[in-house]
Design a protein around this motif. Structure first.
Motif, short mmCIF file in Angstrom:
data_model
loop_
_atom_site.label_atom_id
_atom_site.label_comp_id
_atom_site.label_asym_id
_atom_site.label_seq_id
_atom_site.Cartn_x
_atom_site.Cartn_y
_atom_site.Cartn_z
N GLU A 1 5.39 -6.02 2.53
CA GLU A 1 4.50 -4.99 1.95
C GLU A 1 3.77 -5.60 0.97
OE1 GLU A 1 4.26 -2.17 2.64
OE2 GLU A 1 6.11 -0.97 3.56
N THR A 2 2.34 -5.67 1.47
CA THR A 2 1.34 -6.58 0.76
C THR A 2 1.09 -6.11 -0.57
OG1 THR A 2 0.22 -7.33 2.84
CG2 THR A 2 -0.86 -7.53 0.77
N TYR A 3 1.15 -4.69 -0.82
CA TYR A 3 0.73 -4.14 -2.12
C TYR A 3 1.94 -3.58 -2.92
CZ TYR A 3 -3.74 -4.85 0.09
OH TYR A 3 -4.80 -5.28 0.82
N ASP A 4 3.01 -3.86 -2.64
CA ASP A 4 4.20 -3.33 -3.06
C ASP A 4 4.92 -4.55 -4.04
OD1 ASP A 4 6.74 -2.65 -4.24
OD2 ASP A 4 7.60 -1.59 -2.14
N LEU A 5 4.83 -4.24 -5.29
CA LEU A 5 5.20 -5.56 -6.32
C LEU A 5 6.70 -5.38 -6.47
CD1 LEU A 5 2.44 -4.99 -9.01
CD2 LEU A 5 2.32 -6.41 -7.04
N TYR A 6 7.31 -4.69 -5.79
CA TYR A 6 8.86 -4.49 -6.21
C TYR A 6 9.61 -4.76 -5.04
CZ TYR A 6 6.81 -2.48 -10.33
OH TYR A 6 6.24 -2.13 -11.41
#
Length: 694
Positions: free
Chosen positions: A102-107
């Protein structure tokens, strides 16, 4: 001859008993028993044999597809495993790859490894990528690692050294030293399990093999013993992820090869159905109680991938544990009949959590209270509560309506029918996305394919799914509800051996290719004693790329002797395969092969056509009725004709909206679509147009 095939799924265990001489077949579905899978197998075996008036001693072959290896990894119920690796590479299996699913999920979380860092032990040695020994193995460091292994009381050990695919000498020396001191420990070598480059994938595959090896061994031993007590004296043949059958000895040594056992059998069935109906390009759609799985058949042959993932997060590519072993190309999503539906933030969500078989959907009446896709299909009128599983498992329609109302209708402020339709639609949309991944995004034109739908829930969603994706014809084969078990009847005994040798193809490489395959054949012949049978058929394929690329495609290599100009013929095969996949090729560019594979197959005579035995048809032949079912194209609930599949044979074609019932599954025909039984006995639904789902 009599053949018995059974497939253990997450919700149901499916059975087919086939009399090859008469073509008669008996089908059966029983709820799976996840805590002890063999319980469902044995109770179902007894039941289907009673129906046929046979004993297990009358059965010539028993064929098995299972999820026991998959479940052990997903549920983290395998052995207490340790890993021995090259000094300096202790963290390979912990770090993994730097890819983000998930490119934009920081977690996001990385896939959790099957062992802890403190259970990884280093030894001093080094081999180059060409197989040259750079640092001889240090015996003192090996003994220190074994001391630590014994102190930690490991049940199983994986050994994965750097570049061992090029030279397995050090791994074998470590195995011999471990077994000399701890003969009770199960040892897996990466040079045996997955002799390929890319150290993370190879190491993880070896660890997974070691992790499930004791459990699978105990399971196979228990099952074989129980079958022997019932009078079966022959080998139990088990389906591999690659679509071939293995003997118990091979399975116990290489359990990682059966992780995708059940889905592989279903794809084989679809390939056979495609041949029956005259289609070489097939998209396969298997929807059971827990997941939906989509695959492909290209030019009449199931597509094979060099690797796959286990336990992905929300079924996202790159989020699971990579397994570097051949498997039929499949995409799996959490959208089965038992997938739980909820209202979240004013929207309907489906899965990936599943009610499974225990307690199951609310309509099963086993204590489940959460609404599922199956409950929605009952509310929509698609399923007859009194004829589910041929009447052997009546459903509670009131409980289904209550669950859908509480989970969806009340929170969203809509009617129960609309809520159920929303759940059905979202499940179909999720599968549509997966189908685009397996078709359009892989260079397959849906308009030139046929969709073969199977599994207990697949035919319920297939017609709408095909209309959305642009596939003109849906085929629901006889025995679709037990399709993976039917596919087992078409499988052959097979064993694959592979090795990594990165080689640029030119005139000088002919001798090297011949040497590679001579070595692979020697390795395969050592295992063929377990495979049994005679008349071995050999075939070759390789994973190849243009020089400088970082990915490869599978290429079937030319048959015959490997002599002068063989590399040129192999390169030509690559250019043709690349053009088919990407609609472009560069015939003047340099080509290199990475992984080389040799396949040994024991040919099996086709086990004939299947004809449903009347005693197991559930007394349904000739059933015709009308019930209210939801079709938004017709304005909601409408009076819908319900026809038993066998009655449809007598009546000829039917125009939707309609419901076609089998004891093991139910097919939906949308308004304007037509359905008929083909000369081969399969239900064919012709899709009228590629209109919308609403």
């Amino acid at each position: 001859m009599i053949h018995l095939a059974f497939d253990i799924g997450g919700t149901f265990t499916d059975f087919v008993l086939h009399d090859e001489a008469t073509g008669r077949a008996w089908f059966l579905k029983v709820p799976s028993t996840p805590r002890s899978p063999e319980e469902a197998v044995l109770s179902g075996t007894d039941a289907i044999l009673r129906q046929a008036g046979l004993a297990l001693a009358d059965v010539e072959t028993v064929l098995h597809a299972t999820t026991v290896a998959t479940n052990a990894i997903i549920e983290r119920k395998g052995a207490h495993v340790g890993l021995v690796t090259t000094e300096g590479f202790r963290d390979v299996v912990i770090i993994g790859r730097q890819k983000r699913y998930e490119t934009y999920d920081l977690y996001i979380d990385k896939p959790a490894p099957l062992l802890r860092r403190r259970h990884v032990y280093e030894v001093r040695e080094r081999i180059s990528h060409t197989g040259e020994v750079l640092t001889p193995i240090d015996t003192a460091s090996v003994d220190a690692a074994i001391d630590a292994l014994c102190a930690a009381k490991h049940d199983a050990v994986a050994v994965s050294l750097l570049h061992s695919y090029a030279n397995p000498r050090h791994e074998r020396a470590i195995r011999d030293r471990i077994l000399g001191r701890a003969p009770h420990v199960s040892v897996s070598l990466s040079s045996d399990v997955s002799p390929k480059f890319r150290e993370y994938e190879r190491t993880n595959t070896t660890v997974a093999n070691a992790y499930i090896k004791p459990l699978v061994g105990r399971y196979v031993e228990r099952l074989q013993g129980a079958l022997a007590e019932r009078g079966y004296r022959r080998d139990l043949l088990i389906m591999q992820s690659s679509g071939g059958l293995m003997t118990p000895e091979l399975v116990c040594n290489h359990p990682i090869r059966i992780v995708e056992s059940g889905p592989a059998a279903g794809v084989l069935m679809c390939a056979g159905v495609g041949r029956q109906e005259g289609f070489d390009q097939v998209v396969t759609f298997d929807m059971g109680g827990t997941t939906a799985k989509l695959g492909a058949v290209d030019d009449g042959q199931p597509a094979i991938a060099p690797s796959f993932e286990v336990d992905p997060v929300r079924y996202k590519k790159g989020s699971g544990l990579p397994i570097s072993a051949p498997a039929l190309e499949l995409i799996e999503i959490g959208a089965g009949g038992g997938s739980i539906v909820r209202a979240e933030a004013g929207m309907i969500t489906v899965g990936p959590q599943s009610a499974g078989s225990e307690p199951g959907p609310a309509c099963y009446g086993r204590g489940g209270s959460e609404a599922t896709v199956t409950d929605a299909n009952v509310v929509l009128g698609y399923l007859d509560p009194g004829y589910f599983n041929g009447g052997a498992m009546p459903l509670d329609g009131a409980a289904a309506k209550r669950a859908v109302s509480q989970a969806l209708a009340e929170p969203l402020g809509i009617g129960v029918g609309e809520a159920a339709w929303g759940a059905h639609l979202i499940a179909t949309k999720n599968m549509e996305h997966a189908m685009r991944l397996v078709s359009v995004e892989q260079g397959r034109d849906p308009r030139k394919c046929v969709l073969v739908a199977f599994g207990g829930a697949g035919p319920l969603h297939a017609a709408r799914l095909a209309r959305q994706i642009g596939i003109p014809t849906v085929i629901v084969p006889l025995g679709a509800g037990v399709g993976s078990a039917v596919g087992l009847l078409q499988a052959e005994r097979r064993f694959d051996v592979s090795v990594t040798r990165i080689l640029r193809l030119d005139e000088a490489s002919d001798a090297t290719i011949a040497a590679i395959y001579a070595g692979l054949q020697d390795q395969a012949e050592r295992e063929l004693g377990h495979l049994g049978g005679g008349g071995i058929r050999w075939s070759r394929y390789a994973y190849m790329r243009y020089a400088g690329q970082g990915f490869e495609i599978q290429v079937d290599l030319p048959e015959g002797d490997i002599g002068p100009c063989y590399a040129r013929r192999a390169a030509a095969a690559f250019h043709a395969a690349y053009a088919r996949k990407h609609r472009w090729s560069e015939t003047t560019a340099a080509v290199e092969a990475v992984d080389w594979t040799l396949v040994a197959t024991v040919p099996t005579a086709r086990r004939g056509t299947i004809r449903l035995a009347g005693a197991v048809a559930g007394g349904g032949a000739g059933r015709q009725s009308v019930r209210q079912a939801w079709f938004p194209e017709a304005g909601g609930y409408v009076a819908t004709q319900v026809v038993d599949r066998q009655a449809l044979t007598e009546r000829g074609g039917i125009v939707g909206p309609a419901i076609v019932e089998d004891p093991d599954c139910t097919a939906i025909v949308l308004p304007g679509q037509t359905a008929r039984i083909s000369p081969a006995g399969n239900l064919r639904i012709e899709i009228a147009s590629a209109g919308g789902c609403a």
